[in-house]
Design an enzyme around this catalytic site. Structure first.
Site, mmCIF file in Angstrom:
data_model
loop_
_atom_site.group_PDB
_atom_site.id
_atom_site.type_symbol
_atom_site.label_atom_id
_atom_site.label_comp_id
_atom_site.label_asym_id
_atom_site.label_seq_id
_atom_site.Cartn_x
_atom_site.Cartn_y
_atom_site.Cartn_z
ATOM 1 N N ASP A 53 0.868 -1.282 -0.066
ATOM 2 C CA ASP A 53 -0.096 0.081 0.095
ATOM 3 C C ASP A 53 1.057 1.354 -0.042
ATOM 4 O OD1 ASP A 53 -2.366 1.405 0.001
ATOM 5 O OD2 ASP A 53 -2.741 1.304 2.142
ATOM 6 N N ASN A 75 -11.098 -2.207 -5.289
ATOM 7 C CA ASN A 75 -10.450 -1.189 -6.149
ATOM 8 C C ASN A 75 -10.937 -1.114 -7.572
ATOM 9 O OD1 ASN A 75 -6.950 -2.281 -5.000
ATOM 10 N ND2 ASN A 75 -8.175 -0.736 -4.129
HETATM 11 C C1 IPE Z 1 -5.366 -2.673 -0.262
HETATM 12 O O1 IPE Z 1 -5.001 -1.180 -0.277
HETATM 13 C C2 IPE Z 1 -5.417 -3.351 -1.486
HETATM 14 C C3 IPE Z 1 -3.955 -3.369 -2.191
HETATM 15 C C4 IPE Z 1 -2.949 -3.056 -1.601
HETATM 16 C C5 IPE Z 1 -4.252 -3.926 -3.565
HETATM 17 P P1 IPE Z 1 -6.316 -0.126 -0.530
HETATM 18 O O2 IPE Z 1 -5.424 0.980 -0.652
HETATM 19 O O3 IPE Z 1 -7.217 -0.441 -1.544
HETATM 20 O O4 IPE Z 1 -6.847 -0.073 0.878
HETATM 21 P P2 IPE Z 1 -8.015 0.737 1.858
HETATM 22 O O5 IPE Z 1 -8.936 1.002 0.720
HETATM 23 O O6 IPE Z 1 -7.081 2.078 1.993
HETATM 24 O O7 IPE Z 1 -8.240 -0.024 2.962
HETATM 25 C C1 IPE Z 2 -1.459 0.233 -3.647
HETATM 26 O O1 IPE Z 2 -1.228 1.604 -3.467
HETATM 27 C C2 IPE Z 2 -1.798 -0.235 -4.769
HETATM 28 C C3 IPE Z 2 -3.100 -0.467 -4.917
HETATM 29 C C4 IPE Z 2 -4.427 -0.484 -4.376
HETATM 30 C C5 IPE Z 2 -3.444 -0.871 -6.450
HETATM 31 P P1 IPE Z 2 -2.750 2.704 -3.387
HETATM 32 O O2 IPE Z 2 -3.010 3.043 -4.975
HETATM 33 O O3 IPE Z 2 -3.508 2.371 -2.523
HETATM 34 O O4 IPE Z 2 -1.799 3.838 -2.621
HETATM 35 P P2 IPE Z 2 -2.392 4.801 -1.668
HETATM 36 O O5 IPE Z 2 -3.029 4.024 -0.376
HETATM 37 O O6 IPE Z 2 -3.419 5.752 -2.412
HETATM 38 O O7 IPE Z 2 -1.397 5.873 -1.302
HETATM 39 MG MG MG Z 3 -3.876 2.673 -0.535
#
Ligand code: IPE
Ligand code: IPE
Ligand code: MG
Length: 249
Positions: free
Chosen positions: A21, A69
């Site tokens: 993340d 997502n």
């Molecule tokens: C969790 O991250 C899913 C992945 C790392 C692919 P998110 O960024 O989607 O999680 P939330 O929404 O902050 O909990």
């Molecule tokens: C994790 O990084 C990757 C995916 C969820 C695909 P994020 O895209 O969630 O990054 P933040 O949490 O917005 O920084």
């Molecule tokens: Mg994230």
């Protein structure tokens, strides 16, 4: 291995799960597109996979795209899918070199056909000779996984091939996407968030949880070693008392 971190080679976690993340925030901080954050996330995954394979980890299971997502802006989803396809193409040689088999869990049929094809191809090509399995959780939701397992078991009961009394932990485990692997020993989440976000809820029942404040594209080999070092400092009691665990050693 970096000189200051001493790991016990005999107590390397067999299975590490990672919630990768922070790609978006990493990009935002730099004032660049979120998609560049995701591209740099691929570099971090390559570093982590190599380091795990070198340390003797058998399973690395990473959260790459959750069912939730799909609710992101279309532009970002499209970028993520195209990064996935190009990464699968460009990383094949590195996977082969490091004897890493690539696998995927989740609702794979919901991904664009191109991604499905590439995943299948890389899986086949890396399945002959491997020492570690890297599993990408894609369009993954742990609750969905449990719903699917429940549905399949209910169908078997309906057909009369099993009795309700035969439903136990082992049977449920056998119906999960992860049926072929042991449960994760260590779960790492980067970016400073302290939540599980619908990831491997059943499988992490006894995993050690480790939260790293770094954003995923900044995650280095040394951060992985720090996580394993912390894991090795902990005593996994599985409900017992400390004296019982020590007596077994
Ligand atoms: C969790 O991250 C899913 C992945 C790392 C692919 P998110 O960024 O989607 O999680 P939330 O929404 O902050 O909990
Ligand atoms: C994790 O990084 C990757 C995916 C969820 C695909 P994020 O895209 O969630 O990054 P933040 O949490 O917005 O920084
Ligand atoms: Mg994230």
């Amino acid at each position: 291995m970096s000189s200051s971190i001493q790991l016990d080679k005999k107590r390397i976690p067999r299975h590490i799960a990672v919630i990768m993340d922070g790609n978006g925030r990493w990009a935002k901080k730099k004032g660049i597109f979120r998609s560049i954050g995701h591209e740099n996330g691929v570099d971090a995954l390559r570093r982590t996979s190599r380091a795990c394979s070198r340390l003797g980890v058998e399973y690395l299971t990473v959260y790459a795209f959750s069912t939730e997502n799909w609710n992101r802006p279309k532009l970002e989803i499209d970028a993520l899918m195209s990064i996935l396809v190009s990464a699968l193409r460009s990383e094949l040689d590195i996977l082969l070199e490091n004897k890493i088999r690539l696998s995927a869990i989740g609702n794979i049929e919901s991904l664009p056909k191109k991604c499905q094809r590439e995943l299948r191809e890389v899986h086949e090509k890396t399945s002959e000779d491997f020492e570690m399995t890297l599993t990408l959780a894609l369009s993954y939701s742990s609750k969905d996984e449990l719903v699917l397992a429940t549905r399949r078991i209910a169908e078997q009961v309906k057909e009369g091939s099993i009795d309700p009394e035969e439903i136990d932990e082992k049977l449920i485990q056998e119906h999960l996407f992860t049926s072929e692997m042991p449960d994760p020993d260590l779960l790492i989440r980067t970016s400073g968030e302290h939540r599980i976000s619908n990831y491997l809820l059943w499988q992490i029942a006894y995993a050690e949880l480790y939260f790293c404040p770094k954003l995923w594209p900044d995650f280095k080999e040394e951060d992985l070693e720090l996580a394993i070092e912390e894991y090795q400092r902990r005593e996994r009691r599985f409900g017992k008392i400390s004296e019982q665990i020590k007596a077994k050693k």
